[in-house]
Enzyme design. Structure first.
Site, PDB file in Angstrom:
ATOM      1  N   SER A 162     -15.515 -12.059  24.449  1.00 32.10           N
ATOM      2  CA  SER A 162     -15.718 -13.439  24.591  1.00 32.10           C
ATOM      3  C   SER A 162     -17.411 -13.554  24.253  1.00 32.10           C
ATOM      4  O   SER A 162     -18.199 -12.708  24.610  1.00 32.10           O
ATOM      5  CB  SER A 162     -15.761 -13.601  26.266  1.00 32.10           C
ATOM      6  OG  SER A 162     -16.422 -14.945  26.652  1.00 32.10           O
ATOM      7  N   SER A 212     -29.463 -12.991  25.294  1.00 33.49           N
ATOM      8  CA  SER A 212     -29.838 -14.053  26.405  1.00 33.49           C
ATOM      9  C   SER A 212     -29.493 -15.337  25.958  1.00 33.49           C
ATOM     10  O   SER A 212     -30.347 -16.187  26.067  1.00 33.49           O
ATOM     11  CB  SER A 212     -31.298 -13.711  26.565  1.00 33.49           C
ATOM     12  OG  SER A 212     -31.761 -14.353  27.810  1.00 33.49           O
ATOM     13  N   CYS A 272     -21.700 -13.432  36.220  1.00 34.92           N
ATOM     14  CA  CYS A 272     -22.785 -14.470  36.002  1.00 34.92           C
ATOM     15  C   CYS A 272     -23.418 -14.797  37.643  1.00 34.92           C
ATOM     16  O   CYS A 272     -22.577 -14.450  38.518  1.00 34.92           O
ATOM     17  CB  CYS A 272     -22.412 -15.403  35.315  1.00 34.92           C
ATOM     18  SG  CYS A 272     -20.962 -16.368  36.147  1.00 34.92           S
ATOM     19  N   ASN A 285     -18.744  -5.777  31.267  1.00 28.58           N
ATOM     20  CA  ASN A 285     -19.531  -6.973  30.577  1.00 28.58           C
ATOM     21  C   ASN A 285     -20.766  -5.982  30.040  1.00 28.58           C
ATOM     22  O   ASN A 285     -20.909  -4.678  30.434  1.00 28.58           O
ATOM     23  CB  ASN A 285     -19.921  -7.981  31.671  1.00 28.58           C
ATOM     24  CG  ASN A 285     -20.153  -9.175  30.771  1.00 28.58           C
ATOM     25  OD1 ASN A 285     -20.913  -9.094  30.005  1.00 28.58           O
ATOM     26  ND2 ASN A 285     -19.835 -10.387  31.543  1.00 28.58           N
ATOM     27  N   THR A 286     -21.466  -6.646  29.724  1.00 26.29           N
ATOM     28  CA  THR A 286     -22.913  -6.297  29.274  1.00 26.29           C
ATOM     29  C   THR A 286     -23.742  -5.568  30.416  1.00 26.29           C
ATOM     30  O   THR A 286     -23.569  -5.912  31.557  1.00 26.29           O
ATOM     31  CB  THR A 286     -23.645  -7.124  28.389  1.00 26.29           C
ATOM     32  OG1 THR A 286     -24.027  -8.288  29.243  1.00 26.29           O
ATOM     33  CG2 THR A 286     -23.173  -7.395  27.000  1.00 26.29           C
ATOM     34  N   GLY A 344     -22.629  -3.221  22.347  1.00 18.94           N
ATOM     35  CA  GLY A 344     -22.629  -2.485  21.081  1.00 18.94           C
ATOM     36  C   GLY A 344     -22.154  -0.919  21.374  1.00 18.94           C
ATOM     37  O   GLY A 344     -22.030  -0.581  22.621  1.00 18.94           O
TER      38      GLY A 344
END
EC number: 1.3.-.-
Length: 319
Positions: A21, A70, A133, A197-198, A222
């Site tokens: 995503s 961001s 989030c 997620n990150t 990454g």
């Protein structure tokens, strides 16, 4: 011949490779490089109820073996998404995993309900619930950092979607006990999990001696985070195999550039993988990973992709 199919609950995909995503917009840009239906599924950019302009610039920063972003969940809102983006994806025959989010638990439900009512909903093979989030109703606490918040969001979304539509809760690695969060999501009705997620990170501009991102912090993605993704997948898979968690499909994401990278996540327990940051450097990378992963399955002497899922748990050298 290798059977590369995989399943997400009641849905069977022809291969286990997806986009991640936010890394390939909503399909049309990537379609110029290869037909997106050749992927197991296309994962959309996270969509929310209303249009969002996102955060200020600069929004991205390169880091060693990765990048920080961001963006701030910029997007057109659910109504424009279903009218334009989802309709286009359906028109080309893509299998779509729609990523949704909200600033409150109820907003997640509203987005899910409007998605399910769209004419192109038949193209949707699942909904990825981005609980990584912030929850504005709870002083900005990330939903996925709290089992109670995770439970509430997943229950609401499950109630607003057809029972045959798989729900995947996307988890953050920025927690002390990811197994506990996974348990809350699965018991609330999630059919599977997307991991991870990150990671929250920050970069200082050493010339200006100030944060490089306008939003100060950002999500690290990454190759640098792949070991974290492997660890998270391993822990949750081990808990499932031990009977501490319900058995459910896991989608692995984090630093996948090659088929061998993907194989590492699969061996840890992922039944599907997502390719994200590598797409910025090489837009054809997700499609290449399909072929490279199949070659890895063949190299190890298997004829079914499913036989490789979680295999590292069976081959672990025990004292």
């Amino acid at each position: 011949m290798v059977d590369m199919s995989t399943t997400l609950g009641p849905v069977t995909l022809p291969n286990p490779v997806m986009t991640a995503s936010g890394c390939a917009a909503n399909g049309q840009e990537l379609h110029r490089f290869f037909p997106v239906p050749e992927l197991g599924a296309f994962v959309t950019k996270t969509v929310m109820a209303a249009p969002r302009s996102g955060r200020g610039t600069p929004r991205m920063a390169e880091t060693a073996s990765g990048m920080l972003n961001s963006i701030g969940l910029q997007g057109p809102g659910i109504d424009a998404f279903v009218e334009k983006d989802l309709a286009w994806l359906a028109s080309v025959g893509a299998r779509v995993l729609v990523s949704i989010a909200g600033t409150t638990a109820e907003e997640f439900g509203d987005v899910a309900e409007r998605l399910a009512a769209s004419p192109a909903f038949g193209a949707v093979v699942g909904v990825e619930v981005n609980i990584s989030c912030p929850n504005v109703a709870n002083r900005g606490l990330v939903f996925a950092c709290d089992p109670v918040s995770s439970d509430l969001v997943v229950r609401i979304v499950r109630d607003r979607l057809p029972s045959t539509t798989p729900i995947l809760a996307k988890l953050t690695p920025d927690v002390t006990d990811i197994v506990g969060i996974a348990e809350a999501a699965l018991l609330a009705g999630a059919d599977g999990l997307t991991m991870i997620n990150t990671l929250l990170g920050m970069v200082i501009d050493t010339d200006l001696l100030r944060p490089q991102l306008a939003g100060v912090t950002g999500g690290l993605s990454g190759p640098a985070i792949r070991p974290v993704a492997v660890r998270a997948l391993w822990q949750v898979t081990a808990a499932m195999r031990d009977g501490r968690l319900p058995t459910a499909p896991l989608v692995g994401v984090g630093g996948v550039r090659t088929g061998r990278d993907a194989l590492e996540l699969v061996a840890a327990g992922a039944c599907a993988v997502q390719v994200g940051t590598a797409t910025f450097n090489d837009p054809s990378r997700p499609r290449r990973v399909v072929d490279e992963l199949e070659a890895e399955v063949v190299r190890h002497g298997f004829t079914r992709f499913a036989d490789v899922v979680g295999i590292a748990h069976e081959r672990m050298v025990r004292p």
